[in-house]
Design a protein around this motif. Structure first.
Motif, mmCIF file in Angstrom:
data_model
loop_
_atom_site.group_PDB
_atom_site.id
_atom_site.type_symbol
_atom_site.label_atom_id
_atom_site.label_comp_id
_atom_site.label_asym_id
_atom_site.label_seq_id
_atom_site.Cartn_x
_atom_site.Cartn_y
_atom_site.Cartn_z
ATOM 1 N N ALA A 93 0.780 -1.292 0.034
ATOM 2 C CA ALA A 93 0.269 -0.097 0.085
ATOM 3 C C ALA A 93 0.756 1.304 -0.100
ATOM 4 N N PHE A 94 2.206 0.986 -0.045
ATOM 5 C CA PHE A 94 3.143 2.307 -0.285
ATOM 6 C C PHE A 94 3.943 2.472 -1.054
ATOM 7 N N ASP A 95 4.029 3.468 -2.043
ATOM 8 C CA ASP A 95 4.991 3.299 -3.138
ATOM 9 C C ASP A 95 6.353 4.262 -2.936
ATOM 10 N N PRO A 96 7.271 3.660 -2.405
ATOM 11 C CA PRO A 96 8.355 4.363 -2.063
ATOM 12 C C PRO A 96 9.119 4.900 -3.376
ATOM 13 N N PRO A 97 9.991 5.783 -3.476
ATOM 14 C CA PRO A 97 10.096 6.480 -2.348
ATOM 15 C C PRO A 97 9.113 7.481 -2.029
ATOM 16 N N TYR A 98 8.842 7.903 -0.748
ATOM 17 C CA TYR A 98 7.919 8.827 -0.155
ATOM 18 C C TYR A 98 8.435 9.319 1.316
ATOM 19 N N ALA A 99 7.995 10.757 1.312
ATOM 20 C CA ALA A 99 8.460 11.520 2.592
ATOM 21 C C ALA A 99 7.821 11.353 3.884
ATOM 22 N N VAL A 100 8.123 10.844 4.813
ATOM 23 C CA VAL A 100 7.429 11.073 6.129
ATOM 24 C C VAL A 100 7.989 12.125 6.906
ATOM 25 N N GLY A 101 7.070 13.062 7.442
ATOM 26 C CA GLY A 101 7.292 14.219 8.315
ATOM 27 C C GLY A 101 7.012 14.387 9.441
ATOM 28 N N LEU A 102 7.633 15.067 10.376
ATOM 29 C CA LEU A 102 7.669 15.127 11.609
ATOM 30 C C LEU A 102 7.118 16.706 11.747
ATOM 31 N N ILE A 103 5.865 16.845 11.898
ATOM 32 C CA ILE A 103 5.328 18.180 11.490
ATOM 33 C C ILE A 103 5.235 18.652 12.695
ATOM 34 N N GLU A 104 5.515 20.159 12.881
ATOM 35 C CA GLU A 104 5.351 21.086 14.191
ATOM 36 C C GLU A 104 4.295 21.717 13.937
ATOM 37 N N LEU A 105 3.146 21.708 14.627
ATOM 38 C CA LEU A 105 2.065 22.552 14.527
ATOM 39 C C LEU A 105 2.342 23.857 15.098
ATOM 40 N N VAL A 106 1.685 24.912 14.401
ATOM 41 C CA VAL A 106 1.811 26.159 15.277
ATOM 42 C C VAL A 106 1.586 26.247 16.664
ATOM 43 N N GLU A 107 0.716 25.181 17.078
ATOM 44 C CA GLU A 107 0.239 25.274 18.495
ATOM 45 C C GLU A 107 1.399 24.636 19.303
ATOM 46 N N GLY A 108 2.579 24.099 18.762
ATOM 47 C CA GLY A 108 3.510 23.582 19.485
ATOM 48 C C GLY A 108 3.745 22.371 19.801
ATOM 49 N N VAL A 109 2.851 21.422 19.101
ATOM 50 C CA VAL A 109 2.995 19.882 19.315
ATOM 51 C C VAL A 109 3.282 19.555 18.015
ATOM 52 N N ARG A 110 3.941 18.300 17.899
ATOM 53 C CA ARG A 110 4.383 17.808 16.837
ATOM 54 C C ARG A 110 3.652 16.278 16.443
ATOM 55 N N MET A 111 3.483 15.963 15.202
ATOM 56 C CA MET A 111 3.004 14.741 14.687
ATOM 57 C C MET A 111 3.508 14.246 13.692
ATOM 58 N N VAL A 112 3.541 12.876 13.236
ATOM 59 C CA VAL A 112 4.244 12.328 12.131
ATOM 60 C C VAL A 112 3.063 12.126 11.048
ATOM 61 N N SER A 113 3.159 12.579 9.852
ATOM 62 C CA SER A 113 2.174 12.291 9.040
ATOM 63 C C SER A 113 3.127 12.695 7.595
ATOM 64 N N ASN A 114 2.238 12.228 6.523
ATOM 65 C CA ASN A 114 2.765 12.495 4.813
ATOM 66 C C ASN A 114 2.881 13.823 4.707
ATOM 67 N N VAL A 115 3.967 14.323 3.837
ATOM 68 C CA VAL A 115 4.011 15.580 3.120
ATOM 69 C C VAL A 115 3.465 15.381 1.730
ATOM 70 N N VAL A 116 2.668 15.904 1.425
ATOM 71 C CA VAL A 116 1.889 15.850 0.162
ATOM 72 C C VAL A 116 2.189 17.206 -0.840
ATOM 73 N N GLY A 117 2.046 17.194 -2.025
ATOM 74 C CA GLY A 117 2.027 18.340 -3.073
ATOM 75 C C GLY A 117 3.592 18.587 -3.200
ATOM 76 N N VAL A 118 4.644 17.801 -3.030
ATOM 77 C CA VAL A 118 5.909 18.138 -3.427
ATOM 78 C C VAL A 118 6.551 16.742 -3.642
ATOM 79 N N PRO A 119 7.660 16.813 -4.543
ATOM 80 C CA PRO A 119 8.227 15.450 -4.717
ATOM 81 C C PRO A 119 9.123 15.298 -3.370
ATOM 82 N N CYS A 120 9.145 13.921 -3.085
ATOM 83 C CA CYS A 120 9.802 13.646 -1.645
ATOM 84 C C CYS A 120 11.167 14.091 -1.646
ATOM 85 N N ASP A 121 11.994 14.284 -2.742
ATOM 86 C CA ASP A 121 13.400 14.790 -2.645
ATOM 87 C C ASP A 121 13.237 16.396 -2.649
ATOM 88 N N LYS A 122 12.058 17.072 -2.359
ATOM 89 C CA LYS A 122 12.278 18.635 -2.449
ATOM 90 C C LYS A 122 11.427 19.203 -0.979
#
Lengths: 131, 318
Positions: B256-285
């Motif tokens: 169900a996953f097509d490597p390569p893909y980016a997994v991001g640790l996203i820092e929300l402006v509220e200050g907490v972080r969560m792991v999720s996909n980054v979309v809308g940009v090639p993974c090497d960008k």
């Protein structure tokens, strides 16, 4: 040019502009509305126009012949589509030489965009001497 | 009933899809030039007095264009009508396989016939459930076979459309993501985190807040890691954030996953972080600090996930 199995073709980045999507569709005589009319594309549930399969096919062919030069002859191009190519995205084509049999070279091509894997393909070509 | 339909559909294998098709124009330099300009193809083989047509134009010479073609065989119309009646009203092209036996040159007059090569069993895909129909076209100049063009479409009944601005599956025509593929793993939903997933189902990304010391926490936990209090309420994330860190997954390949893909640790402006996909940009960008905005991506009819889309100003070029 010396070619060996496992050779990697340098990646080619293709900016998916609205112009490319529309120019590719019209040059391939594909007038499906989802390839040129954003309003109708949205009405069909797509966020925007998207690239047609003929353009993808042409870009995959170009990527391989750009690398190997004008003396090679394309024999087969087989592609399977996945995630759509929408305007604003970038598709990165990458290729690897899979096999060589005499003058026949088989290349695996992959095109990824920001949504996922747009295309997976196999291109077979022969070098000029054999053509 | 369904079995009966399958048998009826199979009966169309081997019957004609197009009979006596003729290219509207002979192979010609202006169409070649327009194509090469659109593709950015500067191969010198396609210009000059000894020009050949780009082999990948094979299908182009057979296209009806804006005014269409009228050489479709009755058997193919019947097959499509049967599928329409079965609720499979949408169509996408999924595969194109071309073989080139000789180069086409300006002046070549194209004729073509197409046969229904195969009709699949009913298949369930990400787009919906339906049938793959494969046609094979033989392209000729005079009596000479110059190329073959195999085209596979999926005629399908669309699955439920996404409710929101998630990446939408493409509509009915020439493009498509309908590989049959394993579904993404399901999240583990339990008493401690069910509120989070309930929020996701309403397109709200909820952050836990300690009632006693107001410390925010994500992912959801039974107690506050600052003061130990078990009392909490929630605040809704604004959806704005940035890439705090990321990895690009190349290996191993998970279903169900097509490597390569980016997994991001996203820092929300509220200050907490969560792991999720980054979309809308090639993974090497993907880059640390890149601004991202929350959206909800529908993976299948059951699963919707929060993902983060790189915002335009954050996209690093080259």
């Amino acid at each position: 040019m010396k070619v060996e199995a496992g050779d990697v073709i340098p990646p080619l980045e293709i900016e998916i502009t609205r112009t490319l999507v529309v120019a590719g569709a019209i040059a391939s005589r594909d007038y499906q509305d989802v390839h040129h009319d954003p309003e109708l594309a949205r009405r069909r549930g797509s966020p925007d126009v998207f690239m047609n399969i003929l353009t993808t096919n042409g870009l995959v062919g170009r990527y391989v012949t750009d690398h190997f030069g004008p003396d090679v002859v394309l024999r087969k191009v087989a592609i399977r589509l996945g995630a759509p190519n929408y305007p604003g995205d970038t598709m990165v084509l990458t290729g690897t030489v899979e096999a060589i049999d005499g003058a026949t070279v088989t290349v695996k091509v992959i095109g990824d965009n920001g949504v996922g894997r747009h295309v997976t393909g196999t291109v077979t070509l022969t070098s000029g001497e054999a053509a | 009933m369904v079995e009966d339909l399958s048998v009826r559909l199979k009966a169309y294998e081997g019957r004609p899809a197009v009979l006596g098709g003729r290219g509207k124009d002979p192979v010609n330099a202006p169409m070649i030039r327009h194509w090469c300009e659109a593709m950015g193809d500067t191969n010198p083989a396609y210009t000059g007095p000894d020009a050949v047509a780009p082999p990948t134009m094979l299908q182009v010479w057979t296209m009806g264009g804006l005014s269409g073609h009228e050489t479709r065989a009755p058997a193919y119309d019947e097959l499509l009508a049967l599928l329409d009646d079965a609720g499979c009203t949408s169509v996408v092209a999924t595969d194109c396989e071309q073989e080139y036996l000789r180069a086409l040159r300006p002046g070549d007059e194209i004729t073509f016939d197409s046969v229904i090569e195969s009709v699949s069993e009913r298949k369930t895909t990400r787009l919906g459930s339906g049938y793959f129909v494969t046609t094979r076209m033989d392209v000729r100049v005079g009596d000479e076979l110059v190329g073959t063009h195999r085209f596979r479409i999926l005629k399908y009944a669309p699955a439920h459309a996404p409710r929101t601005p998630a990446p939408t599956p493409p509509p009915s025509t020439t493009l498509a993501p309908p590989q049959e593929r394993p579904r993404r793993p399901r999240p583990v939903v339990n008493r401690d985190n069910s509120g989070f997933w309930e929020g996701i189902s309403r397109h709200r990304l909820l952050i836990q807040r300690c009632v006693d010391c107001a410390t925010l926490r994500l992912p959801w936990l039974p107690g506050c890691n600052a003061c130990g209090s078990a009392a909490w309420d929630t605040v809704e994330a604004s959806g704005e954030g940035s890439v705090y860190s990321y990895v690009v997954m190349h290996h191993p390949r998970f279903p169900a996953f097509d490597p390569p893909y980016a997994v991001g640790l996203i820092e929300l402006v509220e200050g907490v972080r969560m792991v999720s996909n980054v979309v809308g940009v090639p993974c090497d960008k993907v880059r640390i600090g890149m601004p991202v905005r929350l959206e909800f991506a529908r993976c299948d009819e059951e699963l919707e996930l929060p993902v983060f889309r790189a915002t335009r100003e954050g996209v690093v070029s080259a």
